[in-house]
Write a protein that holds these residues in place. Structure first.
Motif, PDB file in Angstrom:
ATOM      1  N   SER A   1       1.262  -1.368   0.066  1.00  0.00           N
ATOM      2  CA  SER A   1      -0.023   0.189   0.279  1.00  0.00           C
ATOM      3  C   SER A   1       0.938   1.532   0.213  1.00  0.00           C
ATOM      4  N   MET A   2       1.943   1.328   0.725  1.00  0.00           N
ATOM      5  CA  MET A   2       3.063   2.345   0.983  1.00  0.00           C
ATOM      6  C   MET A   2       3.825   2.116  -0.374  1.00  0.00           C
ATOM      7  N   TYR A   3       3.742   1.216  -1.521  1.00  0.00           N
ATOM      8  CA  TYR A   3       4.810   1.241  -2.394  1.00  0.00           C
ATOM      9  C   TYR A   3       5.137   1.755  -3.857  1.00  0.00           C
ATOM     10  N   THR A   4       5.133   1.901  -4.333  1.00  0.00           N
ATOM     11  CA  THR A   4       5.171   2.910  -5.490  1.00  0.00           C
ATOM     12  C   THR A   4       4.944   1.484  -6.144  1.00  0.00           C
ATOM     13  N   LEU A   5       4.480   1.315  -7.665  1.00  0.00           N
ATOM     14  CA  LEU A   5       3.650   0.323  -8.298  1.00  0.00           C
ATOM     15  C   LEU A   5       3.704   1.096  -9.287  1.00  0.00           C
ATOM     16  N   GLY A   6       3.884   0.190 -10.451  1.00  0.00           N
ATOM     17  CA  GLY A   6       4.674   0.445 -11.528  1.00  0.00           C
ATOM     18  C   GLY A   6       4.589  -0.665 -12.854  1.00  0.00           C
ATOM     19  N   TRP A   7       4.281   0.226 -13.792  1.00  0.00           N
ATOM     20  CA  TRP A   7       4.339  -0.392 -14.853  1.00  0.00           C
ATOM     21  C   TRP A   7       5.397  -0.340 -16.835  1.00  0.00           C
ATOM     22  N   PHE A   8       6.208  -1.164 -17.045  1.00  0.00           N
ATOM     23  CA  PHE A   8       7.191  -0.671 -17.987  1.00  0.00           C
ATOM     24  C   PHE A   8       6.897  -2.012 -18.987  1.00  0.00           C
TER      25      PHE A   8
ATOM     26  N   VAL B   1       6.430   3.299 -18.399  1.00  0.00           N
ATOM     27  CA  VAL B   1       5.463   3.896 -19.199  1.00  0.00           C
ATOM     28  C   VAL B   1       4.249   3.986 -18.217  1.00  0.00           C
ATOM     29  N   ALA B   2       4.224   3.835 -16.989  1.00  0.00           N
ATOM     30  CA  ALA B   2       3.499   4.564 -15.530  1.00  0.00           C
ATOM     31  C   ALA B   2       3.540   4.300 -14.321  1.00  0.00           C
ATOM     32  N   CYS B   3       3.639   5.364 -13.694  1.00  0.00           N
ATOM     33  CA  CYS B   3       3.963   4.515 -12.360  1.00  0.00           C
ATOM     34  C   CYS B   3       2.637   5.683 -11.374  1.00  0.00           C
ATOM     35  N   ILE B   4       2.646   4.767  -9.933  1.00  0.00           N
ATOM     36  CA  ILE B   4       2.100   5.684  -9.001  1.00  0.00           C
ATOM     37  C   ILE B   4       2.241   5.322  -7.772  1.00  0.00           C
ATOM     38  N   GLY B   5       2.565   6.330  -6.938  1.00  0.00           N
ATOM     39  CA  GLY B   5       3.121   5.569  -5.811  1.00  0.00           C
ATOM     40  C   GLY B   5       2.051   5.640  -4.450  1.00  0.00           C
ATOM     41  N   GLY B   6       2.251   5.418  -3.700  1.00  0.00           N
ATOM     42  CA  GLY B   6       1.965   4.957  -2.495  1.00  0.00           C
ATOM     43  C   GLY B   6       1.181   6.166  -1.864  1.00  0.00           C
ATOM     44  N   GLY B   7       1.184   7.369  -2.393  1.00  0.00           N
ATOM     45  CA  GLY B   7       0.367   8.293  -1.800  1.00  0.00           C
ATOM     46  C   GLY B   7      -1.531   8.753  -2.850  1.00  0.00           C
ATOM     47  N   GLY B   8      -0.130   8.193  -4.182  1.00  0.00           N
ATOM     48  CA  GLY B   8      -1.231   8.543  -5.026  1.00  0.00           C
ATOM     49  C   GLY B   8      -0.837   9.485  -6.160  1.00  0.00           C
ATOM     50  N   ARG B   9       0.690   9.892  -6.247  1.00  0.00           N
ATOM     51  CA  ARG B   9       1.350  10.741  -6.653  1.00  0.00           C
ATOM     52  C   ARG B   9       1.813   9.838  -8.208  1.00  0.00           C
ATOM     53  N   LEU B  10       1.470  10.483  -9.424  1.00  0.00           N
ATOM     54  CA  LEU B  10       1.481   9.596 -10.917  1.00  0.00           C
ATOM     55  C   LEU B  10       3.188   9.832 -11.189  1.00  0.00           C
ATOM     56  N   LEU B  11       3.527   9.656 -12.047  1.00  0.00           N
ATOM     57  CA  LEU B  11       4.061  10.230 -13.202  1.00  0.00           C
ATOM     58  C   LEU B  11       3.708   8.826 -14.019  1.00  0.00           C
ATOM     59  N   VAL B  12       2.643   9.149 -15.362  1.00  0.00           N
ATOM     60  CA  VAL B  12       2.499   8.816 -16.842  1.00  0.00           C
ATOM     61  C   VAL B  12       4.045   8.833 -17.994  1.00  0.00           C
ATOM     62  N   ALA B  13       3.931   8.102 -19.082  1.00  0.00           N
ATOM     63  CA  ALA B  13       5.240   8.777 -20.141  1.00  0.00           C
ATOM     64  C   ALA B  13       4.504   9.532 -21.115  1.00  0.00           C
ATOM     65  N   ASP B  14       5.502  10.552 -21.750  1.00  0.00           N
ATOM     66  CA  ASP B  14       4.809  11.364 -22.315  1.00  0.00           C
ATOM     67  C   ASP B  14       3.732  10.482 -24.190  1.00  0.00           C
TER      68      ASP B  14
ATOM     69  N   PHE C   1      -3.709   5.986 -21.709  1.00  0.00           N
ATOM     70  CA  PHE C   1      -3.239   4.882 -20.367  1.00  0.00           C
ATOM     71  C   PHE C   1      -3.988   5.872 -19.477  1.00  0.00           C
ATOM     72  N   THR C   2      -4.398   5.261 -18.203  1.00  0.00           N
ATOM     73  CA  THR C   2      -4.579   5.306 -17.007  1.00  0.00           C
ATOM     74  C   THR C   2      -4.078   4.114 -16.058  1.00  0.00           C
TER      75      THR C   2
ATOM     76  N   SER D   1       9.389   6.818  -9.952  1.00  0.00           N
ATOM     77  CA  SER D   1      10.421   6.904 -10.697  1.00  0.00           C
ATOM     78  C   SER D   1      10.152   6.537 -11.819  1.00  0.00           C
ATOM     79  N   THR D   2      11.085   7.166 -12.789  1.00  0.00           N
ATOM     80  CA  THR D   2      10.860   6.612 -13.910  1.00  0.00           C
ATOM     81  C   THR D   2      11.873   5.295 -14.275  1.00  0.00           C
ATOM     82  N   ASN D   3      12.566   4.939 -13.278  1.00  0.00           N
ATOM     83  CA  ASN D   3      14.272   4.597 -13.062  1.00  0.00           C
ATOM     84  C   ASN D   3      13.437   3.352 -13.279  1.00  0.00           C
ATOM     85  N   PRO D   4      14.594   1.954 -14.202  1.00  0.00           N
ATOM     86  CA  PRO D   4      13.987   0.568 -13.783  1.00  0.00           C
ATOM     87  C   PRO D   4      14.838   0.113 -13.043  1.00  0.00           C
ATOM     88  N   ARG D   5      15.521   0.650 -12.981  1.00  0.00           N
ATOM     89  CA  ARG D   5      16.353   0.387 -11.590  1.00  0.00           C
ATOM     90  C   ARG D   5      16.170   0.401 -10.132  1.00  0.00           C
ATOM     91  N   ARG D   6      15.616   1.681  -9.802  1.00  0.00           N
ATOM     92  CA  ARG D   6      14.769   1.822  -8.667  1.00  0.00           C
ATOM     93  C   ARG D   6      13.427   0.509  -7.669  1.00  0.00           C
TER      94      ARG D   6
END
Length: 121
Positions: free
Chosen positions: A29-36, A47-60, A66-67, A102-107
Protein backbone atom coordinates in the motif's frame (compact mmCIF):
# COMPACT_ATOMS: atom_id res chain seq x y z
CA UNK A 1 7.21 -11.67 -2.75
CA UNK A 2 5.48 -12.18 -6.07
CA UNK A 3 3.92 -9.90 -8.65
CA UNK A 4 1.53 -11.54 -11.08
CA UNK A 5 0.61 -9.60 -14.21
CA UNK A 6 -2.33 -10.50 -16.41
CA UNK A 7 -4.63 -9.06 -19.05
CA UNK A 8 -2.40 -9.00 -22.09
CA UNK A 9 -3.53 -10.24 -25.47
CA UNK A 10 -4.12 -9.40 -29.11
CA UNK A 11 -6.12 -6.31 -29.95
CA UNK A 12 -6.71 -4.24 -33.06
CA UNK A 13 -5.38 -0.72 -33.36
CA UNK A 14 -7.72 1.70 -31.65
CA UNK A 15 -8.83 -0.91 -29.16
CA UNK A 16 -8.46 -1.17 -25.41
CA UNK A 17 -7.01 -3.57 -22.86
CA UNK A 18 -6.78 -3.56 -19.11
CA UNK A 19 -3.73 -4.99 -17.40
CA UNK A 20 -3.76 -6.08 -13.80
CA UNK A 21 -0.94 -6.91 -11.43
CA UNK A 22 -1.56 -8.49 -8.05
CA UNK A 23 1.11 -8.65 -5.41
CA UNK A 24 1.49 -11.26 -2.73
CA UNK A 25 3.85 -11.86 0.14
CA UNK A 26 3.88 -8.28 1.35
CA UNK A 27 1.56 -5.31 1.71
CA UNK A 28 2.37 -2.79 -1.01
CA UNK A 29 0.00 0.00 0.00
CA UNK A 30 2.90 2.43 0.59
CA UNK A 31 5.02 1.22 -2.31
CA UNK A 32 5.32 2.84 -5.67
CA UNK A 33 3.75 0.50 -8.24
CA UNK A 34 4.65 0.88 -11.85
CA UNK A 35 4.40 -0.47 -15.35
CA UNK A 36 7.23 -0.80 -17.84
CA UNK A 37 7.29 -2.32 -21.29
CA UNK A 38 9.83 -3.86 -23.60
CA UNK A 39 9.38 -4.23 -27.32
CA UNK A 40 11.47 -6.71 -29.34
CA UNK A 41 14.98 -5.40 -29.82
CA UNK A 42 14.41 -2.39 -27.58
CA UNK A 43 15.27 -1.47 -24.04
CA UNK A 44 12.74 -1.62 -21.25
CA UNK A 45 10.92 1.68 -21.02
CA UNK A 46 8.84 3.38 -18.38
CA UNK A 47 5.08 3.55 -18.92
CA UNK A 48 3.49 4.82 -15.72
CA UNK A 49 3.69 4.57 -11.95
CA UNK A 50 1.67 5.53 -8.91
CA UNK A 51 3.15 6.25 -5.52
CA UNK A 52 1.83 5.18 -2.16
CA UNK A 53 0.41 8.67 -1.69
CA UNK A 54 -1.22 8.63 -5.12
CA UNK A 55 1.31 10.71 -7.03
CA UNK A 56 1.34 9.76 -10.73
CA UNK A 57 4.07 9.72 -13.33
CA UNK A 58 3.06 8.91 -16.90
CA UNK A 59 5.24 8.64 -20.00
CA UNK A 60 4.51 11.22 -22.67
CA UNK A 61 4.04 8.45 -25.24
CA UNK A 62 0.97 7.11 -23.43
CA UNK A 63 -0.35 10.22 -21.73
CA UNK A 64 -4.04 10.69 -22.44
CA UNK A 65 -4.42 7.06 -23.53
CA UNK A 66 -3.27 4.99 -20.55
CA UNK A 67 -4.52 5.31 -16.98
CA UNK A 68 -2.81 3.78 -13.98
CA UNK A 69 -4.62 3.13 -10.73
CA UNK A 70 -4.19 1.03 -7.64
CA UNK A 71 -6.45 -1.06 -5.48
CA UNK A 72 -4.78 -1.34 -2.08
CA UNK A 73 -7.48 -3.69 -0.80
CA UNK A 74 -6.38 -6.19 -3.45
CA UNK A 75 -2.69 -5.25 -3.33
CA UNK A 76 -2.97 -4.55 -7.03
CA UNK A 77 -2.10 -2.03 -9.72
CA UNK A 78 -4.11 -1.61 -12.92
CA UNK A 79 -3.26 -0.16 -16.30
CA UNK A 80 -6.21 0.80 -18.50
CA UNK A 81 -4.98 1.19 -22.05
CA UNK A 82 -7.04 2.74 -24.83
CA UNK A 83 -6.49 4.00 -28.37
CA UNK A 84 -3.79 1.37 -28.75
CA UNK A 85 -1.42 1.51 -31.69
CA UNK A 86 1.05 -1.04 -33.07
CA UNK A 87 3.81 0.95 -31.34
CA UNK A 88 2.32 -0.17 -28.02
CA UNK A 89 3.15 -3.79 -28.83
CA UNK A 90 5.46 -5.06 -26.09
CA UNK A 91 5.78 -7.23 -23.05
CA UNK A 92 4.40 -5.22 -20.14
CA UNK A 93 5.95 -5.65 -16.72
CA UNK A 94 4.66 -4.49 -13.36
CA UNK A 95 7.11 -3.51 -10.68
CA UNK A 96 7.21 -2.31 -7.07
CA UNK A 97 9.56 0.08 -5.33
CA UNK A 98 9.69 1.08 -1.68
CA UNK A 99 10.70 4.63 -2.59
CA UNK A 100 9.11 7.62 -4.28
CA UNK A 101 7.72 7.40 -7.82
CA UNK A 102 10.45 7.01 -10.40
CA UNK A 103 10.81 6.37 -14.10
CA UNK A 104 14.10 4.52 -13.55
CA UNK A 105 13.64 0.73 -13.71
CA UNK A 106 16.77 0.23 -11.60
CA UNK A 107 14.94 1.73 -8.65
CA UNK A 108 12.37 -1.05 -8.58
CA UNK A 109 12.98 -3.99 -6.29
CA UNK A 110 10.26 -6.40 -7.37
CA UNK A 111 9.14 -7.39 -10.85
CA UNK A 112 6.33 -9.43 -12.33
CA UNK A 113 6.84 -11.94 -15.13
CA UNK A 114 5.40 -9.79 -17.89
CA UNK A 115 2.31 -10.02 -20.05
CA UNK A 116 2.37 -9.68 -23.83
CA UNK A 117 0.32 -7.02 -25.56
CA UNK A 118 0.10 -7.23 -29.33
CA UNK A 119 -1.64 -4.51 -31.32
CA UNK A 120 -2.43 -5.31 -34.92
CA UNK A 121 -2.79 -2.64 -37.58
Amino acid sequence: VQLQASGGGLVQAGGSLRLSCEASGRTFSMYTLGWFRQAPGKEREFVACIGGGGRLLVADSVKGRFTISRDNAKNAVLLQMSMLTPDDTAVYYCAADAGLPSTNPRRYDYWGQGTLVTVSS
